[in-house]
Design a protein around this motif. Structure first.
Motif, mmCIF file in Angstrom:
data_model
loop_
_atom_site.group_PDB
_atom_site.id
_atom_site.type_symbol
_atom_site.label_atom_id
_atom_site.label_comp_id
_atom_site.label_asym_id
_atom_site.label_seq_id
_atom_site.Cartn_x
_atom_site.Cartn_y
_atom_site.Cartn_z
ATOM 1 N N ARG A 1 0.883 -1.195 -0.051
ATOM 2 C CA ARG A 1 0.032 -0.043 0.295
ATOM 3 C C ARG A 1 0.808 1.202 0.091
ATOM 4 O O ARG A 1 0.578 2.250 -0.819
ATOM 5 N N SER A 2 1.810 1.323 0.792
ATOM 6 C CA SER A 2 2.744 2.511 0.730
ATOM 7 C C SER A 2 3.727 2.717 -0.319
ATOM 8 O O SER A 2 3.830 3.700 -0.951
ATOM 9 N N ASN B 1 1.039 3.955 -2.806
ATOM 10 C CA ASN B 1 0.716 5.394 -2.613
ATOM 11 C C ASN B 1 2.027 6.278 -3.072
ATOM 12 O O ASN B 1 1.891 7.389 -3.509
#
Length: 64
Positions: free
Chosen positions: A49-50, A53
């Motif tokens: 997820r990071s 992002n």
């Protein structure tokens, strides 16, 4: 739902193989979706997820 890392690795290898031989059809999409759901249930989900992002922020800064 208990998901083992071996199931994620096995499905990841299967997806890699299908991409390698350029054989992408409906069953492959279902396998890839299953892999995504299993990956989201592991400890790797925050890292993925990071990374996504960060990639989206990088792409947003590009002025093409």
């Amino acid at each position: 739902m208990l998901v083992t890392a071996s199931a994620v690795v096995l499905l990841g290898l299967l997806i890699w193989f299908l991409l390698r031989i350029r054989y992408l059809r409906l069953p492959d999409v279902l396998i890839s979706g299953t892999f995504g759901f299993l990956l989201a249930a592991t400890g790797a989900a925050p890292l993925v997820r990071s990374a996504l992002n960060g990639l989206s922020l990088f792409l947003a800064e590009l002025h093409l």
